[in-house]
Design a protein around this motif. Structure first.
Motif, PDB file in Angstrom:
ATOM      1  N   LEU A  66       0.841  -1.188   0.000  1.00  0.00           N
ATOM      2  CA  LEU A  66       0.000   0.000   0.000  1.00  0.00           C
ATOM      3  C   LEU A  66       0.879   1.242   0.000  1.00  0.00           C
ATOM      4  CD1 LEU A  66      -1.198  -2.231   2.319  1.00  0.00           C
ATOM      5  CD2 LEU A  66      -3.184  -0.801   1.951  1.00  0.00           C
ATOM      6  N   SER A  67       0.311   2.361  -0.419  1.00  0.00           N
ATOM      7  CA  SER A  67       1.052   3.617  -0.341  1.00  0.00           C
ATOM      8  C   SER A  67       1.230   4.001   1.126  1.00  0.00           C
ATOM      9  CB  SER A  67       0.293   4.726  -1.069  1.00  0.00           C
ATOM     10  OG  SER A  67      -0.870   5.091  -0.335  1.00  0.00           O
ATOM     11  N   SER A  68       2.067   4.983   1.378  1.00  0.00           N
ATOM     12  CA  SER A  68       2.307   5.407   2.759  1.00  0.00           C
ATOM     13  C   SER A  68       1.043   5.970   3.402  1.00  0.00           C
ATOM     14  CB  SER A  68       3.422   6.461   2.804  1.00  0.00           C
ATOM     15  OG  SER A  68       3.097   7.572   1.984  1.00  0.00           O
ATOM     16  N   HIS A  69       0.067   6.349   2.574  1.00  0.00           N
ATOM     17  CA  HIS A  69      -1.186   6.891   3.092  1.00  0.00           C
ATOM     18  C   HIS A  69      -2.332   5.889   3.037  1.00  0.00           C
ATOM     19  CE1 HIS A  69       0.659  10.807   3.434  1.00  0.00           C
ATOM     20  NE2 HIS A  69       1.085  10.694   2.196  1.00  0.00           N
ATOM     21  N   GLY A  70      -2.018   4.622   2.724  1.00  0.00           N
ATOM     22  CA  GLY A  70      -3.010   3.572   2.808  1.00  0.00           C
ATOM     23  C   GLY A  70      -3.698   3.201   1.518  1.00  0.00           C
ATOM     24  N   GLY A  71      -3.310   3.781   0.401  1.00  0.00           N
ATOM     25  CA  GLY A  71      -3.914   3.408  -0.879  1.00  0.00           C
ATOM     26  C   GLY A  71      -3.387   2.059  -1.351  1.00  0.00           C
ATOM     27  N   PHE A  72      -4.295   1.173  -1.748  1.00  0.00           N
ATOM     28  CA  PHE A  72      -3.894  -0.173  -2.174  1.00  0.00           C
ATOM     29  C   PHE A  72      -3.148  -0.109  -3.502  1.00  0.00           C
ATOM     30  CE2 PHE A  72      -4.788  -4.074  -4.584  1.00  0.00           C
ATOM     31  CZ  PHE A  72      -4.212  -5.009  -3.726  1.00  0.00           C
ATOM     32  N   LYS A  73      -2.026  -0.844  -3.589  1.00  0.00           N
ATOM     33  CA  LYS A  73      -1.217  -0.884  -4.813  1.00  0.00           C
ATOM     34  C   LYS A  73      -1.308  -2.247  -5.488  1.00  0.00           C
ATOM     35  CE  LYS A  73       0.383   3.325  -4.474  1.00  0.00           C
ATOM     36  NZ  LYS A  73      -0.047   4.362  -5.435  1.00  0.00           N
ATOM     37  N   PHE A  74      -0.816  -3.281  -4.838  1.00  0.00           N
ATOM     38  CA  PHE A  74      -0.867  -4.620  -5.411  1.00  0.00           C
ATOM     39  C   PHE A  74      -0.607  -5.646  -4.315  1.00  0.00           C
ATOM     40  CE2 PHE A  74       3.533  -3.300  -5.671  1.00  0.00           C
ATOM     41  CZ  PHE A  74       4.258  -4.421  -5.316  1.00  0.00           C
ATOM     42  N   ARG A  75      -0.845  -6.927  -4.669  1.00  0.00           N
ATOM     43  CA  ARG A  75      -0.627  -8.016  -3.733  1.00  0.00           C
ATOM     44  C   ARG A  75       0.216  -9.107  -4.377  1.00  0.00           C
ATOM     45  NH1 ARG A  75      -5.397 -10.848  -2.279  1.00  0.00           N
ATOM     46  NH2 ARG A  75      -6.358 -10.128  -4.198  1.00  0.00           N
ATOM     47  N   ILE A  76       1.001  -9.766  -3.557  1.00  0.00           N
ATOM     48  CA  ILE A  76       1.692 -10.983  -3.976  1.00  0.00           C
ATOM     49  C   ILE A  76       0.977 -12.130  -3.282  1.00  0.00           C
ATOM     50  CG2 ILE A  76       3.862 -12.277  -3.962  1.00  0.00           C
ATOM     51  CD1 ILE A  76       5.324  -9.609  -3.806  1.00  0.00           C
ATOM     52  N   VAL A  77       0.376 -13.012  -4.078  1.00  0.00           N
ATOM     53  CA  VAL A  77      -0.441 -14.086  -3.503  1.00  0.00           C
ATOM     54  C   VAL A  77       0.169 -15.438  -3.841  1.00  0.00           C
ATOM     55  CG1 VAL A  77      -2.543 -12.727  -3.599  1.00  0.00           C
ATOM     56  CG2 VAL A  77      -1.949 -14.175  -5.520  1.00  0.00           C
ATOM     57  N   PRO A  78      -0.033 -16.433  -2.967  1.00  0.00           N
ATOM     58  CA  PRO A  78       0.421 -17.782  -3.257  1.00  0.00           C
ATOM     59  C   PRO A  78      -0.364 -18.372  -4.433  1.00  0.00           C
ATOM     60  CG  PRO A  78      -0.073 -17.510  -0.921  1.00  0.00           C
ATOM     61  CD  PRO A  78      -0.624 -16.323  -1.648  1.00  0.00           C
ATOM     62  N   GLU A  79      -0.042 -19.590  -4.795  1.00  0.00           N
ATOM     63  CA  GLU A  79      -0.702 -20.249  -5.915  1.00  0.00           C
ATOM     64  C   GLU A  79      -2.211 -20.292  -5.701  1.00  0.00           C
ATOM     65  OE1 GLU A  79      -0.471 -24.491  -8.374  1.00  0.00           O
ATOM     66  OE2 GLU A  79       0.440 -24.296  -6.398  1.00  0.00           O
ATOM     67  N   THR A  80      -2.957 -20.006  -6.776  1.00  0.00           N
ATOM     68  CA  THR A  80      -4.413 -20.029  -6.706  1.00  0.00           C
ATOM     69  C   THR A  80      -4.913 -21.439  -6.405  1.00  0.00           C
ATOM     70  OG1 THR A  80      -4.521 -18.244  -8.330  1.00  0.00           O
ATOM     71  CG2 THR A  80      -6.529 -19.506  -7.984  1.00  0.00           C
ATOM     72  N   SER A  81      -5.992 -21.513  -5.641  1.00  0.00           N
ATOM     73  CA  SER A  81      -6.582 -22.810  -5.313  1.00  0.00           C
ATOM     74  C   SER A  81      -6.939 -23.597  -6.574  1.00  0.00           C
ATOM     75  CB  SER A  81      -7.849 -22.597  -4.472  1.00  0.00           C
ATOM     76  OG  SER A  81      -8.590 -23.792  -4.376  1.00  0.00           O
ATOM     77  N   LYS A  82      -6.794 -24.898  -6.490  1.00  0.00           N
ATOM     78  CA  LYS A  82      -7.106 -25.775  -7.623  1.00  0.00           C
ATOM     79  C   LYS A  82      -8.577 -26.201  -7.638  1.00  0.00           C
ATOM     80  CE  LYS A  82      -2.415 -27.648  -7.871  1.00  0.00           C
ATOM     81  NZ  LYS A  82      -1.816 -26.794  -6.871  1.00  0.00           N
ATOM     82  N   ASN A  83      -9.421 -25.536  -6.840  1.00  0.00           N
ATOM     83  CA  ASN A  83     -10.824 -25.916  -6.716  1.00  0.00           C
ATOM     84  C   ASN A  83     -11.625 -25.459  -7.943  1.00  0.00           C
ATOM     85  OD1 ASN A  83     -13.343 -26.689  -5.853  1.00  0.00           O
ATOM     86  ND2 ASN A  83     -13.248 -25.603  -3.893  1.00  0.00           N
ATOM     87  N   ILE A  84     -11.411 -26.145  -9.063  1.00  0.00           N
ATOM     88  CA  ILE A  84     -12.083 -25.770 -10.309  1.00  0.00           C
ATOM     89  C   ILE A  84     -13.588 -25.965 -10.218  1.00  0.00           C
ATOM     90  CG2 ILE A  84     -11.672 -28.075 -11.260  1.00  0.00           C
ATOM     91  CD1 ILE A  84     -11.905 -24.704 -13.181  1.00  0.00           C
ATOM     92  N   TYR A  85     -14.042 -26.948  -9.420  1.00  0.00           N
ATOM     93  CA  TYR A  85     -15.477 -27.209  -9.314  1.00  0.00           C
ATOM     94  C   TYR A  85     -16.212 -26.039  -8.656  1.00  0.00           C
ATOM     95  CZ  TYR A  85     -13.872 -31.862 -10.481  1.00  0.00           C
ATOM     96  OH  TYR A  85     -13.279 -32.930 -11.111  1.00  0.00           O
ATOM     97  N   LEU A  86     -15.551 -25.369  -7.727  1.00  0.00           N
ATOM     98  CA  LEU A  86     -16.161 -24.200  -7.100  1.00  0.00           C
ATOM     99  C   LEU A  86     -16.301 -23.070  -8.108  1.00  0.00           C
ATOM    100  CD1 LEU A  86     -17.238 -22.614  -4.694  1.00  0.00           C
ATOM    101  CD2 LEU A  86     -14.877 -22.121  -4.031  1.00  0.00           C
ATOM    102  N   ARG A  87     -15.269 -22.850  -8.904  1.00  0.00           N
ATOM    103  CA  ARG A  87     -15.344 -21.779  -9.898  1.00  0.00           C
ATOM    104  C   ARG A  87     -16.390 -22.091 -10.979  1.00  0.00           C
ATOM    105  NH1 ARG A  87      -9.903 -21.678  -8.569  1.00  0.00           N
ATOM    106  NH2 ARG A  87      -9.161 -22.932 -10.329  1.00  0.00           N
ATOM    107  N   MET A  88     -16.503 -23.357 -11.343  1.00  0.00           N
ATOM    108  CA  MET A  88     -17.545 -23.740 -12.300  1.00  0.00           C
ATOM    109  C   MET A  88     -18.934 -23.461 -11.723  1.00  0.00           C
ATOM    110  SD  MET A  88     -15.933 -27.335 -13.720  1.00  0.00           S
ATOM    111  CE  MET A  88     -17.415 -27.805 -14.597  1.00  0.00           C
ATOM    112  N   ALA A  89     -19.125 -23.809 -10.450  1.00  0.00           N
ATOM    113  CA  ALA A  89     -20.411 -23.560  -9.795  1.00  0.00           C
ATOM    114  C   ALA A  89     -20.685 -22.065  -9.694  1.00  0.00           C
ATOM    115  CB  ALA A  89     -20.410 -24.193  -8.411  1.00  0.00           C
ATOM    116  N   GLN A  90     -19.662 -21.289  -9.431  1.00  0.00           N
ATOM    117  CA  GLN A  90     -19.818 -19.840  -9.332  1.00  0.00           C
ATOM    118  C   GLN A  90     -20.282 -19.254 -10.665  1.00  0.00           C
ATOM    119  OE1 GLN A  90     -16.284 -17.764  -8.076  1.00  0.00           O
ATOM    120  NE2 GLN A  90     -17.188 -15.740  -8.367  1.00  0.00           N
ATOM    121  N   HIS A  91     -19.679 -19.704 -11.758  1.00  0.00           N
ATOM    122  CA  HIS A  91     -20.050 -19.183 -13.072  1.00  0.00           C
ATOM    123  C   HIS A  91     -21.467 -19.606 -13.447  1.00  0.00           C
ATOM    124  CE1 HIS A  91     -16.359 -17.273 -14.799  1.00  0.00           C
ATOM    125  NE2 HIS A  91     -15.850 -17.853 -13.720  1.00  0.00           N
ATOM    126  N   LYS A  92     -21.866 -20.816 -13.063  1.00  0.00           N
ATOM    127  CA  LYS A  92     -23.236 -21.261 -13.326  1.00  0.00           C
ATOM    128  C   LYS A  92     -24.241 -20.403 -12.556  1.00  0.00           C
ATOM    129  CE  LYS A  92     -22.343 -26.121 -14.471  1.00  0.00           C
ATOM    130  NZ  LYS A  92     -22.527 -27.537 -14.037  1.00  0.00           N
TER     131      LYS A  92
END
Length: 333
Positions: A66-92
């Motif tokens: 974040l910036s020094s005043h709290g504005g969000f810049k970016f994130r470094i995230v671990p590997e995305t979950s492999k739960n493809i069935y959840l994402r399929m259900a979400q899109h449905k």
């Protein structure tokens, strides 16, 4: 310790075994154990070593910048979950107009009820605040929600209710703070600045949990799809804004933890910013708010708001996979 907030500038973060070294000008300022760490929020200009980033990613620990005043810049995230069935259900479910409408109604009705519950709580000790009109307006708006036939109509009711709520919110403030309504991008006054900062922290936390579970955070049901916007995280924080962030801001103001003199106009007249001590106080109390245990009235169990946030994500997963309605969090007065 689940969250580390790095608010100084010019720090180097390095790994030493299973600890994080915070160094400045070649000197070690602090050593922090990585055990039980869930996330790191870094404000301002600081550096992470490649070795530390690799180690944090391997342990599933997210790093947000974040910036020094709290504005969000970016994130470094671990590997995305492999739960493809959840994402399929979400899109449905996204393609199911009826599900989207039912979800939107549930979230907005809960948000309006939670706003009303906050006002009712404060009304007991602030008889002079004249909250009756807004309390009645929020109840009326909540009763209108089930009658609406489109998501746009539901959002319209939410807008009317929130306008009335924030008019009452300003009457709850002590200590010389002035607030006439919700404004942002940029925040024009200290109260709006604190609300925006808190909502950003809550949004970032929700976004992390959703991604870790395997949701597509860019595909929401209430908020429209827009390039680059994590609409699902925006959906999921709605019911939690008043129980968590609004209550926190009222506490910080009315207890004198943060004062109006701790804010200055930003460069080129772009909003208002907190000074470093105010930001540190906000972050410390945010962490206390989310980790303080209380007895949940419905279940009778001891929990904290981080448990409730996790419970919201699990409830959404259940709704999507089992094709049942989402049950939002309702804050009792």
């Amino acid at each position: 310790m689940q969250t580390i907030y790095v608010t100084d500038n010019g720090l180097q973060l390095k790994r030493k075994s299973n600890r994080i070294l915070l160094k400045k000008d070649g000197k070690t300022m602090e050593e922090i154990p990585i055990l039980d760490l869930k996330r790191i929020l870094i404000f301002g200009n600081n550096q992470l070593s490649t070795e530390l980033m690799r180690h944090l990613a391997g342990k599933g620990i997210e790093v947000a910048f974040l910036s020094s005043h709290g504005g969000f810049k970016f994130r470094i995230v671990p590997e995305t979950s492999k739960n493809i069935y959840l994402r399929m259900a979400q899109h449905k479910c996204f393609d199911d107009r009826d599900f989207r409408l039912r979800f939107s109604k549930a979230v907005v009705e809960a948000k309006l009820k939670n706003q009303r519950s906050l006002l009712l709580r404060f009304q007991r000790n602030r008889r002079d605040a004249d909250l009756e009109g807004s309390i009645g307006a929020l109840q009326a708006c909540a009763r209108q929600v089930p009658e609406k036939t489109t998501v746009a109509e539901v959002m319209g009711v939410e807008g009317m209710g929130s306008k009335s709520y924030f008019q009452a919110f300003g009457r709850l403030l002590l200590g010389g703070f002035q607030f006439t309504g919700r404004e942002y991008y940029p925040a024009p006054d200290p109260v709006n600045a604190m609300l925006s900062f808190g909502y950003m922290l809550l949004f970032n936390e929700m976004c992390s949990l959703l991604e870790a579970c395997g949701f597509d955070v860019f595909l929401g049901f209430l908020h429209s799809t827009r390039y680059g916007r994590a609409s699902l995280a925006s959906d999921m924080v709605e019911e939690l804004r008043s129980p968590v962030i609004d209550r926190l801001v009222l506490y910080l103001i009315n207890k004198g933890v943060i004062k109006p003199t701790q804010f200055t106009a930003a460069a080129e007249k772009k909003g208002i910013r907190m000074d470093d001590p105010a930001r540190s106080a906000f972050l410390a109390n945010y962490e206390k708010f989310l980790t303080a245990e209380f007895q949940e009235p419905k279940s009778g169990k001891r929990m904290n708001y981080r448990d409730i946030i996790k419970g919201r994500v699990m409830q959404l997963e259940k709704a999507l996979l089992n094709k049942v309605d989402y049950l939002p969090y309702v804050f009792l007065s």
